[in-house]
Enzyme design. Sequence first.
Site, PDB file in Angstrom:
ATOM      1  N   LYS A  23       0.865  -1.188   0.000  1.00 46.06           N
ATOM      2  CA  LYS A  23       0.000   0.000   0.000  1.00 46.06           C
ATOM      3  C   LYS A  23       0.897   1.232   0.000  1.00 46.06           C
ATOM      4  O   LYS A  23       2.040   1.172   0.442  1.00 46.06           O
ATOM      5  CB  LYS A  23      -0.883   0.012   1.255  1.00 46.06           C
ATOM      6  CG  LYS A  23      -2.070   0.945   1.179  1.00 46.06           C
ATOM      7  CD  LYS A  23      -3.241   0.332   0.439  1.00 46.06           C
ATOM      8  CE  LYS A  23      -4.357   1.336   0.219  1.00 46.06           C
ATOM      9  NZ  LYS A  23      -5.537   0.720  -0.398  1.00 46.06           N
TER      10      LYS A  23
ATOM     11  N   ASP B 239      -6.890   4.566  -4.814  1.00 44.56           N
ATOM     12  CA  ASP B 239      -7.528   4.440  -3.498  1.00 44.56           C
ATOM     13  C   ASP B 239      -8.150   5.818  -3.233  1.00 44.56           C
ATOM     14  O   ASP B 239      -8.309   6.613  -4.175  1.00 44.56           O
ATOM     15  CB  ASP B 239      -6.504   4.055  -2.412  1.00 44.56           C
ATOM     16  CG  ASP B 239      -7.184   3.688  -1.082  1.00 44.56           C
ATOM     17  OD1 ASP B 239      -7.935   2.706  -1.059  1.00 44.56           O
ATOM     18  OD2 ASP B 239      -6.985   4.390  -0.079  1.00 44.56           O
TER      19      ASP B 239
HETATM   20  P1  NDP Z   1     -12.992   7.966  -2.876  1.00 44.88           P
HETATM   21  O1  NDP Z   1     -11.934   8.967  -2.603  1.00 44.88           O
HETATM   22  O2  NDP Z   1     -13.509   7.817  -4.254  1.00 44.88           O
HETATM   23  O3  NDP Z   1     -14.246   8.231  -1.920  1.00 44.88           O
HETATM   24  C1  NDP Z   1     -14.127   8.263  -0.535  1.00 44.88           C
HETATM   25  C2  NDP Z   1     -15.459   8.709   0.018  1.00 44.88           C
HETATM   26  O4  NDP Z   1     -15.394   8.664   1.435  1.00 44.88           O
HETATM   27  C3  NDP Z   1     -15.810  10.134  -0.340  1.00 44.88           C
HETATM   28  O5  NDP Z   1     -17.211  10.251  -0.395  1.00 44.88           O
HETATM   29  C4  NDP Z   1     -15.248  10.916   0.845  1.00 44.88           C
HETATM   30  O6  NDP Z   1     -15.877  12.176   1.041  1.00 44.88           O
HETATM   31  C5  NDP Z   1     -15.583   9.985   1.964  1.00 44.88           C
HETATM   32  N1  NDP Z   1     -14.646  10.192   3.085  1.00 44.88           N
HETATM   33  C6  NDP Z   1     -13.291  10.188   3.043  1.00 44.88           C
HETATM   34  N2  NDP Z   1     -12.769  10.423   4.248  1.00 44.88           N
HETATM   35  C7  NDP Z   1     -13.841  10.573   5.070  1.00 44.88           C
HETATM   36  C8  NDP Z   1     -13.981  10.825   6.441  1.00 44.88           C
HETATM   37  N3  NDP Z   1     -12.906  10.988   7.224  1.00 44.88           N
HETATM   38  N4  NDP Z   1     -15.238  10.894   6.936  1.00 44.88           N
HETATM   39  C9  NDP Z   1     -16.318  10.715   6.142  1.00 44.88           C
HETATM   40  N5  NDP Z   1     -16.242  10.478   4.832  1.00 44.88           N
HETATM   41  C10 NDP Z   1     -15.029  10.415   4.321  1.00 44.88           C
HETATM   42  O7  NDP Z   1     -12.423   6.572  -2.325  1.00 44.88           O
HETATM   43  P2  NDP Z   1     -12.903   5.118  -2.669  1.00 44.88           P
HETATM   44  O8  NDP Z   1     -14.362   5.087  -2.864  1.00 44.88           O
HETATM   45  O9  NDP Z   1     -12.007   4.566  -3.708  1.00 44.88           O
HETATM   46  O10 NDP Z   1     -12.519   4.328  -1.313  1.00 44.88           O
HETATM   47  C11 NDP Z   1     -13.416   4.256  -0.210  1.00 44.88           C
HETATM   48  C12 NDP Z   1     -12.948   3.170   0.730  1.00 44.88           C
HETATM   49  O11 NDP Z   1     -12.912   1.909   0.041  1.00 44.88           O
HETATM   50  C13 NDP Z   1     -11.545   3.338   1.310  1.00 44.88           C
HETATM   51  O12 NDP Z   1     -11.512   2.771   2.603  1.00 44.88           O
HETATM   52  C14 NDP Z   1     -10.691   2.515   0.372  1.00 44.88           C
HETATM   53  O13 NDP Z   1      -9.482   2.105   0.981  1.00 44.88           O
HETATM   54  C15 NDP Z   1     -11.622   1.341   0.139  1.00 44.88           C
HETATM   55  N6  NDP Z   1     -11.361   0.558  -1.068  1.00 44.88           N
HETATM   56  C16 NDP Z   1     -11.371   1.136  -2.300  1.00 44.88           C
HETATM   57  C17 NDP Z   1     -11.168   0.366  -3.421  1.00 44.88           C
HETATM   58  C18 NDP Z   1     -11.279   0.924  -4.791  1.00 44.88           C
HETATM   59  O14 NDP Z   1     -11.219   0.151  -5.753  1.00 44.88           O
HETATM   60  N7  NDP Z   1     -11.484   2.218  -4.970  1.00 44.88           N
HETATM   61  C19 NDP Z   1     -10.842  -1.077  -3.310  1.00 44.88           C
HETATM   62  C20 NDP Z   1     -10.959  -1.591  -1.966  1.00 44.88           C
HETATM   63  C21 NDP Z   1     -11.176  -0.786  -0.900  1.00 44.88           C
HETATM   64  P3  NDP Z   1     -15.176  13.516   0.457  1.00 44.88           P
HETATM   65  O15 NDP Z   1     -15.481  13.500  -1.002  1.00 44.88           O
HETATM   66  O16 NDP Z   1     -15.823  14.626   1.201  1.00 44.88           O
HETATM   67  O17 NDP Z   1     -13.715  13.384   0.786  1.00 44.88           O
END
Ligand code: NDP
Length: 448
Positions: free
Chosen positions: A126, A166
């Site tokens: 990572k 991510d």
């Molecule tokens: P994105 O950056 O696309 O989206 C993240 C989302 O979570 C946004 O809506 C963001 O809001 C919100 N967010 C981030 N930090 C916080 C916080 N502290 N409190 C509340 N909301 C928060 O990321 P992904 O969708 O790619 O990833 C989401 C999760 O899934 C992570 O844990 C990632 O590690 C996991 N993951 C992702 C994969 C992938 O293929 N993308 C694969 C496997 C796991 P805002 O826009 O306001 O920041």
Amino acid sequence: MGYVDEVLDLVSKRDASQPEFIQAVTEVLNSLRPVVEKNEELYRKNAILERITEPDRQIMFRVPWVDDNGQVQVNRGFRVQFNNAIGPYKGGLRLHPSVNLGIIKFLGFEQIFKNSLTTLPIGGGKGGSDFDPKGKSDREIMAFCQSFMTELAKYIGADIDVPAGDIGTGAREIGFMFGQYKRIKNLYEGVLTGKGLTYGGSLARTQATGYGLLYLTEELIKCHSDNIAGKTVAVSGSGNVAIYAIEKAQQLGAKVVTCSDSTGWIYDESGIDVELLKEVKEVKRARLTEYAAAKPSAQYFEKKNGEHGVWQYKVDVALPCATQNELDIEDAKALVANGVKYVCEGANMPTTIDATEYFQANGVCFVGGKAANAGGVATSALEMSQNSERLSWTFEEVDSKLKKIMVGIYHNIDEAAKEYGMEGNYVAGANIAGFKKVVEAMLAQGVC
Ligand code: NDP
């Protein structure tokens, strides 16, 4: 003191300043107790737990870049190459101000077991940076990504370590990083996944984590003689995972009533309009207030005290898809009181340990992220396969392989839990199934 407790004690002392890493190690090792007890002498002699909790290497570096005012900015870059017993290191790059070594280590550690569960040949790693992409111009993003890759390129390669997206790293960032890698190395290879379709990306990668989460959830529900169609679902987040989880849930006949971002959440009784959500988040990169402004049935709530508002509603299924520790014990109590039956994690470690235990103690079917969100990395591995054979598969081909993998993961973790007398404990099942394969490879490869 038993072997697991000795190693937990060691990690807690050695990495005392890394609470998320300690949390992840505690959760995994506790659930591995039956396997470790059965093989204690062998594992102890080979220091399996000490080795699996210490990364192969941790790289930290300076990332200098110039902002639009001509000011030089400095961020910190990370890549943790955790374990490559079963294949090249593989795991995303997180760009978020909260990123530090402990968070990257927790994510890299979890990735080992998740990647193993996919049945594909990928090890765990990572990376990321404390850089905040929010509010930056495209030129600033490019300047950061190029500088980041200038250093990272020394340590990665298609057969060494293959990073991906991510939080904060989407198609735009992957594109800038790939361009810089190619330029520095003069090499066109599948060194990153999540690439654009015109330069080696895989169809269905964008949808993979969210869709995969729903394929597994659908199978889980089916195996409990129930049906996902007609269920009410709460989703958190509104990023890549959340959007495609909402889309697939609706395609399967469920109604998703919530989504959120870091500043607030939406409750939409008539069901989230996923096309509108995509427009707001993927195209305009705007706040959820814009969603509420365009959809009269939606209510928007500003987060005031860091509360996680999406978990307070009456739903059958909860899918946390935002970030770590976003569903705590109070949220778990509210969900159980409202009759939730299934909780599957789209994000990495979104549920705190006490909340997980509360779900399990109250008969909720709970599947952790290692299994439930493995569809993203599985499809990344399918992207690597396509790059190696210099071919592109159709959307349907990739999607059907993804579905097969997710259904297979569900049955694999279910059986592993049953084998060790923990039927229905999918957290333990996932850790055990992922761990056993990696350990077998580590033992076969000797002390390294
Ligand atoms: P994105 O950056 O696309 O989206 C993240 C989302 O979570 C946004 O809506 C963001 O809001 C919100 N967010 C981030 N930090 C916080 C916080 N502290 N409190 C509340 N909301 C928060 O990321 P992904 O969708 O790619 O990833 C989401 C999760 O899934 C992570 O844990 C990632 O590690 C996991 N993951 C992702 C994969 C992938 O293929 N993308 C694969 C496997 C796991 P805002 O826009 O306001 O920041």
